[in-house]
Design an enzyme around this catalytic site. Structure first.
Site, PDB file in Angstrom:
ATOM      1  N   CYS A 155       1.113  -1.293  -0.143  1.00 38.81           N
ATOM      2  CA  CYS A 155       0.202  -0.232   0.161  1.00 38.81           C
ATOM      3  C   CYS A 155       0.552   1.199  -0.493  1.00 38.81           C
ATOM      4  CB  CYS A 155      -0.673   0.063   0.977  1.00 38.81           C
ATOM      5  SG  CYS A 155      -1.927   1.341   1.087  1.00 38.81           S
ATOM      6  N   CYS A 158      -0.507   4.200   2.122  1.00 34.42           N
ATOM      7  CA  CYS A 158      -0.716   3.982   3.337  1.00 34.42           C
ATOM      8  C   CYS A 158       0.987   4.385   3.873  1.00 34.42           C
ATOM      9  CB  CYS A 158      -0.832   2.800   4.321  1.00 34.42           C
ATOM     10  SG  CYS A 158      -2.267   2.345   3.119  1.00 34.42           S
ATOM     11  N   ASP A 159       1.899   3.928   3.190  1.00 35.32           N
ATOM     12  CA  ASP A 159       3.828   3.781   3.638  1.00 35.32           C
ATOM     13  C   ASP A 159       4.249   4.969   3.113  1.00 35.32           C
ATOM     14  OD1 ASP A 159       2.692   2.010   5.541  1.00 35.32           O
ATOM     15  OD2 ASP A 159       2.555  -0.059   4.239  1.00 35.32           O
TER      16      ASP A 159
END
Ligand code: NAP
Length: 330
Positions: A155, A158-159
């Site tokens: 992801c 997200c990261d």
């Protein structure tokens, strides 16, 4: 099963619904809160079908983890994935669907009303729409599990932020790999795309953008054989599939985009699955179990687009409503 309590449908969710004599049983339970499930909830809610939507752990599904959605009609400038997911939810809520963020652990479709279990609660409904989506495939190489969450991710949304001015590797050559590689160039100093062939699977527009991006470098005809590191990732060992030669590429992070697999383990033995594990349905989104319908990526190995998931969710909800009408007690 004995530990579960039977859920009471919430009053506010059903205040306008004509749900029949048994108020402990929903008309419809939707499993999965991505675009397919949320669209089904919009349609069912508007049709005054007493609806419970169990979203899973990520309301909005894959859309909530997508940077920009550029091809969903109605948003000519594109829209951020989380914002689109939020709009879907607001619309579903507006029409009365009860939305619960919880994971389904077990289903029983052998008798109607059907039973759907989450951690601690048993729900029942006359119809079910399975819209459980798909999840990222893993590579299955050494180091992948060990470093997942510590340098390995599926992801970028997200990261990606954690890789400011660092070098990252993206594995895969499809649209996900390429759009997320482009997204990662916002943070990373260099993005290395490792692809097992010498031609990208991604669509032309995405290919063009990636190939023109000076921060993206391609390693063609190559597969990742091992993810290496100490506390966190520091490199990947790569094998060229044409020459057989191996090399080590230094990197701070590895983003895996090697395709998706349908989330269907829960339904094996209850619904017909094809050899790839997708739920089999007809054009009206009906499964082999009367009263159980399906929508979105959990039944779609071909397209996996937000607009198509949403469309199939609408079909499934209309069919569920028709089923309820045909099977209601006089
Ligand atoms: P995908 O299209 O199935 O691509 C998966 C990629 O991973 C392929 O390039 C594949 O290589 C590679 N791969 C698979 N297994 C591998 C392995 N074991 N080792 C190394 N590489 C491996 O999946 P996706 O990119 O997640 O896309 C899924 C769907 O969503 C597609 O229909 C896509 O068009 C759609 N999507 C669209 C957009 C958009 O902007 N419109 C964005 C994201 C996703 P090969 O090419 O050699 O098979």
């Amino acid at each position: 099963m004995l530990d579960f309590k039977l859920a009471q449908p919430q009053q506010e969710a059903q205040q306008d619904a004509d749900s029949g004599p048994d108020n402990q049983v929903y008309d419809l339970i939707i499993i999965g809160g991505g675009p397919a499930g949320l669209t089904a909830a919009i349609y069912a809610g508007r049709a005054r079908v007493k609806t419970l939507l169990l979203t899973g752990s990520l309301p909005g599904g894959q859309t909530a983890n997508t940077d920009i959605v550029e091809n969903y009609p109605g948003f000519p400038a594109g829209i951020e994935g989380p914002e689109l997911a939020q709009k879907f939810q607001e619309q579903a809520g507006r029409f009365g669907a009860q939305i619960v963020v919880d994971n389904v652990t077990e289903v029983n479709f052998s008798t109607r009303p059907f039973t759907v279990l989450t951690h601690g609660t048993a729900y029942q409904a006359q119809t079910v729409i399975v819209a459980a989506g798909a999840e990222p495939r893993r590579l299955g190489v050494p180091g992948e599990e060990k470093f997942f969450g510590r340098g390995v991710s599926a992801c970028a949304t997200c990261d990606g932020f954690f890789y400011r001015d660092k070098r990252v590797v993206v594995v895969g050559g499809g649209d996900s790999a390429i759009t997320e590689a482009i997204f990662l160039t916002r943070f990373a100093s260099e993005v290395i795309v490792i692809h097992r062939r010498d031609e990208l699977r991604a669509t032309k527009i995405n290919r063009e953008h990636a190939l023109a991006n000076p921060k993206i470098r391609f390693v063609w005809d190559s597969v990742v054989e091992e993810i290496l590191g100490e506390q966190t990732v520091n490199s990947v060992r790569v094998r060229n599939v044409k020459t057989g030669g191996t090399s080590v590429i230094e990197t701070d992070g590895v983003f895996l985009y090697v395709g998706m697999k349908p989330v269907t383990e829960l339904f094996a033995g209850q619904l017909e699955l094809n050899e790839q594990g997708y739920i089999v349905s007809d054009q009206r989104q009906r499964t082999n179990m009367p009263g159980v319908f399906v929508a979105g990526d959990v039944q779609d190995p071909l397209y996996r687009q937000v607009v198509i998931a949403a469309g199939s969710g609408a079909v499934a909800a209309i069919e569920a409503e028709r089923f309820l009408e045909q099977h209601s007690q006089p």
